[in-house]
Design an enzyme around this catalytic site. Sequence first.
Site, short mmCIF file in Angstrom:
data_model
loop_
_atom_site.label_atom_id
_atom_site.label_comp_id
_atom_site.label_asym_id
_atom_site.label_seq_id
_atom_site.Cartn_x
_atom_site.Cartn_y
_atom_site.Cartn_z
N ARG A 37 0.71 -1.14 -0.10
CA ARG A 37 0.22 0.04 0.00
C ARG A 37 0.88 1.38 0.03
O ARG A 37 0.58 2.15 0.69
CB ARG A 37 -0.96 -0.08 0.98
CG ARG A 37 -1.82 -1.33 1.50
CD ARG A 37 -2.57 -1.78 0.38
NE ARG A 37 -3.57 -0.66 0.06
CZ ARG A 37 -4.79 -0.70 0.55
NH1 ARG A 37 -5.07 -1.50 1.38
NH2 ARG A 37 -5.67 0.45 0.18
N ARG A 41 -3.01 6.56 0.01
CA ARG A 41 -3.33 6.70 1.60
C ARG A 41 -2.65 7.81 2.33
O ARG A 41 -3.11 8.79 2.61
CB ARG A 41 -2.82 5.26 2.09
CG ARG A 41 -3.77 4.25 1.87
CD ARG A 41 -3.20 2.82 2.66
NE ARG A 41 -4.31 2.06 3.04
CZ ARG A 41 -4.30 0.98 3.61
NH1 ARG A 41 -3.36 0.74 4.46
NH2 ARG A 41 -5.42 0.30 4.06
N ARG A 50 -6.74 13.23 -5.31
CA ARG A 50 -7.98 12.41 -5.03
C ARG A 50 -9.06 13.58 -4.90
O ARG A 50 -10.16 13.27 -4.95
CB ARG A 50 -7.94 11.78 -3.75
CG ARG A 50 -7.31 10.09 -3.90
CD ARG A 50 -8.48 9.34 -4.52
NE ARG A 50 -9.71 8.88 -3.44
CZ ARG A 50 -10.84 9.23 -3.22
NH1 ARG A 50 -11.19 9.94 -4.21
NH2 ARG A 50 -11.51 8.49 -2.13
O1 1CP Z 1 -4.26 -3.75 2.47
C1 1CP Z 1 -4.59 -5.07 2.30
O2 1CP Z 1 -5.00 -6.03 2.91
C2 1CP Z 1 -4.10 -5.36 0.80
C3 1CP Z 1 -5.27 -5.96 -0.08
C4 1CP Z 1 -6.41 -5.09 -0.35
C5 1CP Z 1 -7.48 -5.12 0.43
C6 1CP Z 1 -8.08 -5.68 1.59
C7 1CP Z 1 -6.47 -4.05 -1.41
C8 1CP Z 1 -5.06 -3.69 -2.28
N1 1CP Z 1 -7.39 -3.27 -1.60
C9 1CP Z 1 -8.14 -3.94 -0.61
C10 1CP Z 1 -9.69 -3.49 -0.08
C11 1CP Z 1 -9.69 -2.00 0.16
N2 1CP Z 1 -9.86 -1.04 -0.88
C12 1CP Z 1 -9.74 -1.61 1.32
C13 1CP Z 1 -10.12 -2.25 2.59
C14 1CP Z 1 -11.09 -2.25 3.31
C15 1CP Z 1 -11.43 -3.05 4.37
O3 1CP Z 1 -10.73 -3.04 5.29
O4 1CP Z 1 -12.50 -4.12 4.34
C16 1CP Z 1 -10.10 -0.18 1.27
C17 1CP Z 1 -10.26 1.06 2.13
C18 1CP Z 1 -9.80 0.25 -0.17
C19 1CP Z 1 -9.82 1.51 -0.92
C20 1CP Z 1 -8.53 1.74 -1.42
N3 1CP Z 1 -7.68 1.16 -2.14
C21 1CP Z 1 -7.89 3.10 -1.32
C22 1CP Z 1 -8.22 4.27 -0.33
C23 1CP Z 1 -9.63 4.67 -1.02
C24 1CP Z 1 -9.43 6.32 -1.25
O5 1CP Z 1 -10.44 6.98 -0.94
O6 1CP Z 1 -8.60 6.57 -1.97
C25 1CP Z 1 -6.47 2.94 -1.98
C26 1CP Z 1 -5.54 3.82 -2.02
C27 1CP Z 1 -6.51 1.71 -2.53
C28 1CP Z 1 -5.41 1.22 -3.55
C29 1CP Z 1 -4.91 0.00 -3.30
N4 1CP Z 1 -5.63 -1.29 -2.65
C30 1CP Z 1 -4.78 -2.39 -2.76
C31 1CP Z 1 -3.62 -1.93 -3.49
C32 1CP Z 1 -2.33 -2.91 -3.52
C33 1CP Z 1 -3.72 -0.62 -3.75
C34 1CP Z 1 -2.58 0.04 -4.60
C35 1CP Z 1 -2.10 1.19 -4.00
C36 1CP Z 1 -1.40 1.28 -2.94
O7 1CP Z 1 -0.19 0.68 -2.88
O8 1CP Z 1 -2.03 1.57 -2.03
#
Ligand code: 1CP
Length: 371
Positions: A37, A41, A50
């Site tokens: 991640r 974030r 964003r």
């Molecule tokens: O953290 C992990 O466990 C990794 C696997 C995973 C999961 C469970 C990713 C990879 N996404 C998710 C679902 C998800 N998506 C959640 C978790 C919610 C929960 O706990 O049930 C959330 C909050 C998101 C939204 C999300 N995805 C955001 C924030 C949203 C926003 O408002 O901008 C972001 C930045 C992502 C990107 C993301 N998700 C996952 C990856 C590998 C990435 C790529 C970018 C990065 O490096 O963060």
Amino acid sequence: MPYEVKTDADFAPLRNDLLIRAARGEETERAPAWVMRQAGRYLPEFMELRKSHTFFECCQTPALSAELTLQPIRRYSGLIDAAIIFCDILVVPQAMGLVVEMTPGPYLPEPINTPADMDRLTKDVDINETLGYVFEAITLTRQQLKGEVPLIGFCGAPFTLFSYMVEGGGTKTFQKSKSWLFKWPKETAELLDRIAVVCADLLVGQVKAGAQMVQIFDSWAGELTPYHFTTFALPPLLKISSLFRSKLTALGITPPPIILFAKGANSSLELLSKSGAFDVLALDWCITAEEAKVITGGRVALQGNADPLCLYGGKEGIEEEVKRVCAGFIGEGKGPKGWISNLGHGITPQVLPEDMKWYLECVKKYSSRKE
Ligand code: 1CP
């Protein structure tokens, strides 16, 4: 839309192959470092972007996805050894026909409540039609990286995706997922298998587009007993690996390493390491490096596993944790072998970017090979 297969010759030569060498189990002059991640974030430049785009716009617009992927690479240039494409694991349920919103966490208004609802899912998902934007983002990002570091593609694991699809979003209790498992085991396996096929195609498409490694995120694996992990979560993971390798081989492409992050499934590490399906096993913070090395017996490379919340420990706290983890993985050796430095789960939103920088500096310092 058909996509042309990209090869290394289509991109600038890779100038930092620490990640690739470590994933193959080789010795490296220091441990390659990246952080789950790492894009989005906690980064102010992400939050700025964003403000004017929705989350899925960021994923679906290749130029935005590339920009967000590159943000940590620019900020931590020389300290970070891999990029991971900006996307989300929930694009797979979307490709299968489900609506997914970010509000701000994932929300699926029409979850798969019973096996009869599986009829609502698209059969024979056309991966290029539904997720072609991911492949375009990969190609564009790899071009923009100019060989600085390798690019990782990813997908969610079937069990983790299944839980979002039946719960309708995140959950603390896993009540609906577990109801499925215990009430409808046959249909659960069938749904997991269908998800696996789409995941494999997504990973294959990412490699065809230029991804140099892939990671499968099984964030909720630890919700299962070891028995249910083996019975339900593992078969579709093995299927992803075998489809990934066979489809790429058939295209004349050498399959790149696969990292599996099965969070909380440490009691299945031995089995996973013996399966031959994964090149790297990513560890959460609930196991020591010493234990993990013994259990996996050198059959796979390892990734991990600092406590992600050490980043709230201030300079000294961060340094101590990095030192401890580096000592554990390097052991009696002069330097790292088959080890990729990472956190035991994703970096959390309130981390200060300068603390992340210090963390990476510490990894460099404490993982460097001694003469
Ligand atoms: O953290 C992990 O466990 C990794 C696997 C995973 C999961 C469970 C990713 C990879 N996404 C998710 C679902 C998800 N998506 C959640 C978790 C919610 C929960 O706990 O049930 C959330 C909050 C998101 C939204 C999300 N995805 C955001 C924030 C949203 C926003 O408002 O901008 C972001 C930045 C992502 C990107 C993301 N998700 C996952 C990856 C590998 C990435 C790529 C970018 C990065 O490096 O963060």
